[in-house]
Enzyme design. Structure first.
Site, mmCIF file in Angstrom:
data_model
loop_
_atom_site.group_PDB
_atom_site.id
_atom_site.type_symbol
_atom_site.label_atom_id
_atom_site.label_comp_id
_atom_site.label_asym_id
_atom_site.label_seq_id
_atom_site.Cartn_x
_atom_site.Cartn_y
_atom_site.Cartn_z
ATOM 1 N N ASN A 1 32.554 -5.755 19.279
ATOM 2 C CA ASN A 1 33.485 -5.516 20.379
ATOM 3 C C ASN A 1 32.870 -4.612 21.442
ATOM 4 O OD1 ASN A 1 35.449 -7.060 19.151
ATOM 5 N ND2 ASN A 1 36.682 -5.338 18.462
ATOM 6 N N ARG B 1 36.040 -23.453 22.660
ATOM 7 C CA ARG B 1 35.103 -22.917 21.671
ATOM 8 C C ARG B 1 35.247 -23.752 20.398
ATOM 9 N NH1 ARG B 1 33.535 -17.825 23.667
ATOM 10 N NH2 ARG B 1 35.145 -16.697 24.835
ATOM 11 N N ARG C 1 32.583 -17.620 27.627
ATOM 12 C CA ARG C 1 31.604 -16.546 27.540
ATOM 13 C C ARG C 1 30.973 -16.437 26.157
ATOM 14 N NH1 ARG C 1 34.281 -11.888 29.622
ATOM 15 N NH2 ARG C 1 33.504 -12.395 31.694
ATOM 16 N N HIS D 1 41.073 -23.323 29.902
ATOM 17 C CA HIS D 1 41.375 -22.573 28.689
ATOM 18 C C HIS D 1 42.539 -23.190 27.913
ATOM 19 C CE1 HIS D 1 42.640 -18.766 26.490
ATOM 20 N NE2 HIS D 1 41.341 -18.827 26.232
ATOM 21 N N TYR E 1 42.021 -16.617 12.389
ATOM 22 C CA TYR E 1 42.966 -16.233 13.432
ATOM 23 C C TYR E 1 44.353 -16.758 13.088
ATOM 24 C CZ TYR E 1 38.815 -15.661 16.510
ATOM 25 O OH TYR E 1 37.615 -15.298 17.068
ATOM 26 N N ARG F 1 48.293 -7.601 20.891
ATOM 27 C CA ARG F 1 47.227 -7.166 19.991
ATOM 28 C C ARG F 1 46.256 -6.189 20.655
ATOM 29 N NH1 ARG F 1 43.551 -11.493 19.489
ATOM 30 N NH2 ARG F 1 42.135 -10.345 20.843
ATOM 31 N N HIS G 1 46.337 -14.025 17.232
ATOM 32 C CA HIS G 1 45.826 -14.777 18.385
ATOM 33 C C HIS G 1 46.872 -15.656 19.058
ATOM 34 C CE1 HIS G 1 43.048 -17.775 20.395
ATOM 35 N NE2 HIS G 1 42.465 -16.637 20.716
#
Length: 687
Positions: A46, A376, A406, A436, A469, A565, A593
C-alpha cells in the site's frame, strides 16, 4: 483558542489512517501469526503505491510551484511535510511490529536467520546454492568515469558496495558499485534441517549475496555493503488524443515509467555516509530518504506466509466457496436466469458460476454475441480462454479491455493481443476515460426472438481476487437491464447519441446526478416528516459535491450510515452539519470491495449495486455503472449484507469528527461480519 476543524478530512491523510487500520491487523494478537505477516506485506505494498502515485503527484505540484489550497485546507507544501512525518512514523511502527511477529514465529518453528548463525551443513548448502543458482544471475555494476551510474529500477532491491583496491587505505576515495538483488529468484531461501524436524529456517537472499559479495569483485576488498531501494513516480501521462494506437502508446509509457522521477529512497540501517551521498547525488533525491532497521520491502512476507507448507494452525481456516444453490442443479444456466434473477456473494459463493456461464455461452449454438468489460483479470484467466473459444465458434465477441488499469497495464496488453489473435473485437474504451464498469452481456436466439442475459458486478472478472475480496454479482434477463446493457456497449464501442437510461446510472454522464437526486429525495422525505434512511457501502468517499449533499441530507434529518473501507473525506458527527451521519470501516480477512446503496424512499425501498466509488475520478473520468436490483427478495438479501456490516463490533472502526477511527462499540455479543458463517450462508432470503 482551539483551531476549528475543516468540514472535510484530507484525502491523503485519510488514506494513511486506512493503512494504519491495516497495520492494526498485523498488531492484533487474535489474528493468526502468518496472517499478521501478510498484513505487514499489505502495509508495504500500500505504501509503495501511495508513494509512487499520490506522494509523487504532490511532488510534481511542488516542483511546478503550485500553491493552491485544496478544499480540505491543505497546500501541497503543508501536505508534503505532514505526509512525510506520518509515513515515517508508520514505517517505524511497521518494523516494530515486524520484529514482534518474527519473534513469535520463531517460537512456533518458523525462523528467519542470518548467515552467521548457520551450522556447518547449512553453510555448505548455502555455498552451493549461491554458486550454482545465485552467482550466475548477478551483475556487479561499477560506477566511475567510464561507466555512468546505471538505471535503478523502481521498487527493486539493490546493494550499494564500497571497495578498496590492493594497497589502498581509508584515506583513499573508495570505489563504488551497485548490485541488483535478482527479483527473478525467491527473496528468501529455505535451509536444510534435520530429518523429521518441523522447524522451517530461512535466510534472505540479500544476506546471502552480501556474504559472498567479494566473489563479484576479484582484486578488490568490499568494506561496506548496504541494501537500498528506490521508489519512482509511476503515474502514466498519456496523450490519448494524439495517440494513433493507444496500445503502443501505453507500451511506450510503461518503458518511460522505469525512468520516473525518484520519490523515495529507502536504505538499510547504519548506511555508510559516502555511499549514501553518492546515491542521493546520482538519484537527485534529498528530502525523502528513510533509514530502515530491518529488511527493506516487507511485501515478500505475502508469498512467504502463503506458500510455506504446513503450519495451518497459524493461518485462518480455509474457506471453500460454495456454488450458488440456484445454479448448482442445472445444466442450463440460461433457463434458471430466465426465470429469476440470481445474486452471487463472493468470496462465500464461487466465482466459478461466472466462468461456467461464459463457457456455456461460448459453446451454445444459439448464442450470437458475447460482450464484456475487462479491467483486471488473473494471470491464467479461464474467461479469456472461453472468449477465444466463442470467437472460434463464430460468435460475435467484443471485449472492452482497459489498458490503463494501474500496474496491470502489461498484463492487459498481453490479454488484448491474445484476444485479437483469437478473432475477438478488442476495444480500448473512450479517449480520456477509464472503463471501470463490470458488465457481461450475452445475446441468445430463443425461437423467433433474441433475449439478453446480463451479469453486472461490483468487482473485477478475476477468479483470484474473487476469493479474497467481498463482492456482489447479479445475473438477470430483465429486458430493461438488457436494453441498457446493449446501449452501454454501443456507446463505448461506436458512435451513439446520448441514451436515456431506463435502469442504469452511468458515469461520467449522469451517475453523479442520479446519486445526488436520490439523496435529495431522502431529504424531502425527512422534511415531510417521513422516515428517511441511506446506507451506502464503498471503498472511498472523496468527492466534495457528494459530501456536501450528504451534509444537506443530514441537516434535514436523514439517517445516514456509511461503510467506507478506505479514504473518507466526510467528517461525521459535527453539530449542525453531520450529526446524523455515522461512518464505519471494516478491515478484516477479506478486502471489503462491494459498492452498495440502499435508500428507504418512503417505504418503497431501493437497492443498487455499483462499480463506482464516490470519488471525483469515478464520477467524472471513468465509465462506471450502477444497476438497480428489481427483485424484492434479492433487495432484502443485500439489505441483510449491509445490516450485518453495520452490526460488526469486532473488526469495525468508526470515524469520529476528529478524523481518527475508534473501535466500534455496540451490542452485547461480539459480531464479526466476515466470520458470522451461519448468517452469511443464510444471507439470501428464501421464497
Amino acid at each position: 483558542m482551539m483551531k476549528q476543524l475543516s468540514r472535510y478530512v484530507n484525502r491523503d491523510l485519510s488514506w494513511l489512517e486506512f493503512n494504519r487500520r491495516v497495520m492494526a491487523e498485523a498488531k492484533d494478537h487474535s489474528v493468526p501469526l502468518l496472517e499478521r505477516a501478510k498484513f505487514l506485506a499489505i502495509v508495504s505494498s500500500n505504501l509503495d503505491e501511495f508513494m509512487s502515485v499520490r506522494v509523487a503527484g504532490i511532488q510534481d505540484q511542488l516542483k511546478a510551484g503550485f500553491t493552491k489550497i485544496d478544499f480540505t485546507g491543505y497546500s501541497p507544501a503543508g501536505l508534503w511535510k505532514r505526509l512525510l512525518k506520518r509515513t515515517g512514523q508508520m514505517v517505524g511502527e511497521q518494523y516494530r511490529t515486524y520484529r514482534e511477529v518474527m519473534r513469535e514465529l520463531s517460537r512456533k518453528g518458523i525462523v528467519l536467520t542470518t548467515v552467521a548463525e548457520l551450522n556447518a551443513s547449512q553453510s555448505a548448502a548455502m555455498d552451493t546454492y549461491f554458486r550454482e543458482i545465485v552467482f550466475p544471475v548477478l551483475t556487479p555494476m561499477a560506477v566511475d568515469q567510464s561507466r555512468p551510474f546505471p538505471l535503478v529500477h523502481t521498487k527493486e532491491l539493490y546493494l550499494a558496495v564500497l571497495l578498496r583496491g590492493e594497497g589502498e587505505t581509508e584515506a583513499d576515495e573508495p570505489y563504488f558499485a551497485i548490485v541488483q538483488v535478482p527479483s527473478i529468484l525467491p527473496r528468501y531461501v529455505r535451509l536444510p534441517g534435520r530429518a523429521n524436524s518441523k522447524k522451517a529456517t530461512f535466510i534472505l537472499l540479500e544476506d546471502l549475496i552480501q556474504t559472498y559479495i567479494d566473489t563479484l569483485f576479484n582484486g578488490y576488498t568490499p568494506f561496506a555493503v548496504h541494501p537500498f531501494r528506490l521508489t519512482r513516480n509511476a503515474d502514466l501521462t498519456l496523450n490519448e488524443e494524439g495517440a494513433e494506437d493507444l496500445l503502443e502508446e501505453i507500451e511506450k509509457e510503461l518503458r518511460r515509467r522505469r525512468w520516473g522521477i525518484p520519490v523515495r529512497l529507502e536504505t538499510g540501517a547504519s548506511f555508510h555516509p559516502y555511499a549514501l551521498e553518492r546515491l542521493k547525488e546520482e538519484l537527485e533525491i534529498d528530502d525523502h530518504v528513510i533509514e530502515i532497521d530491518g529488511p527493506l520491502d516487507l511485501s515478500f512476507l505475502m508469498k512467504f506466509a502463503s506458500a510455506l507448507p504446513g503450519f495451518d494452525d497459524l493461518r485462518y481456516p480455509r474457506l471453500e466457496p460454495v456454488y450458488p444453490a440456484e445454479l448448482e442443479e442445472t445444466d442450463d444456466m440460461f433457463e434458471v436466469i430466465r426465470q429469476r434473477d440470481v445474486l452471487l456473494y463472493h468470496p462465500y459463493e464461487s466465482f466459478e458460476a461466472v466462468t461456467d456461464f461464459v463457457q456455456q455461452a461460448a459453446a451454445d449454438p444459439d448464442v450470437l454475441a458475447i460482450k464484456m468489460t475487462m479491467y483486471r483479470v488473473s494471470g491464467q484467466s479461464a474467461l479469456v480462454q472461453s472468449l477465444a473459444e466463442a470467437a472460434g465458434n463464430g460468435k460475435q465477441v467484443t471485449v472492452v479491455v482497459e489498458l490503463k488499469a494501474r500496474f496491470d497495464e502489461e498484463r492487459n496488453i498481453a490479454w488484448a493481443r491474445q484476444l485479437e489473435k483469437a478473432g475477438c473485437h478488442v476495444v480500448y474504451g473512450l479517449v480520456g476515460l477509464k472503463t471501470h464498469a463490470k458488465i457481461l452481456l450475452v445475446v441468445r436466439r430463443e425461437g423467433n426472438t433474441l433475449r439478453r442475459y446480463v451479469h453486472v458486478a461490483t468487482g473485477n472478472y478475476n477468479d483470484i481476487t474473487a476469493k479474497l475480496y467481498t463482492d456482489i454479482g447479479l445475473f438477470t434477463a430483465h429486458p430493461v437491464i438488457g436494453g441498457d446493457a446493449s446501449a452501454l456497449f454501443n456507446e463505448v464501442t461506436g458512435y451513439s447519441a446520448p441514451y436515456e437510461w431506463q435502469a442504469f446510472g452511468v458515469a461520467p454522464a449522469g451517475l453523479k446526478e442520479i446519486l445526488l437526486d436520490l439523496i435529495d429525495r431522502e431529504k424531502e422525505h425527512a422534511l415531510a416528516g417521513r422516515p428517511a434512511h441511506i446506507i451506502a457501502k464503498m471503498n472511498s468517499l472523496s468527492n466534495q459535491e457528494m459530501i456536501d449533499k450528504l451534509y444537506e441530507a443530514s441537516k434535514a434529518g436523514v439517517t445516514i450510515e456509511l461503510i467506507v473501507r478506505g479514504v473518507c473525506c466526510l467528517r461525521p458527527g459535527v453539530p449542525d452539519l453531520s450529526e446524523n451521519i455515522r461512518v464505519f470501516s471494516i478491515v478484516d480477512r477479506f478486502l471489503e470491495h462491494s459498492r452498495l446503496l440502499y435508500v428507504r424512499n418512503g417505504g418503497d425501498e431501493q437497492v443498487y449495486i455499483s462499480s463506482a466509488d464516490w470519488m471525483t475520478r469515478n464520477l467524472t473520468r471513468r465509465i462506471e455503472l450502477m444497476c438497480p436490483v428489481f427483485d424484492q427478495r434479492l433487495r432484502s438479501s443485500l439489505i441483510n449484507v449491509l445490516q450485518l456490516s453495520l452490526q460488526d463490533n469486532v473488526k469495525s472502526r468508526e470515524l469520529k469528527s476528529s478524523g481518527l477511527y475508534e473501535p466500534t462499540v455496540g451490542g452485547a455479543d461480539p459480531v464479526r461480519s466476515q466470520f458470522q458463517a451461519e448468517r452469511i450462508h443464510s444471507w439470501k432470503i428464501q421464497g
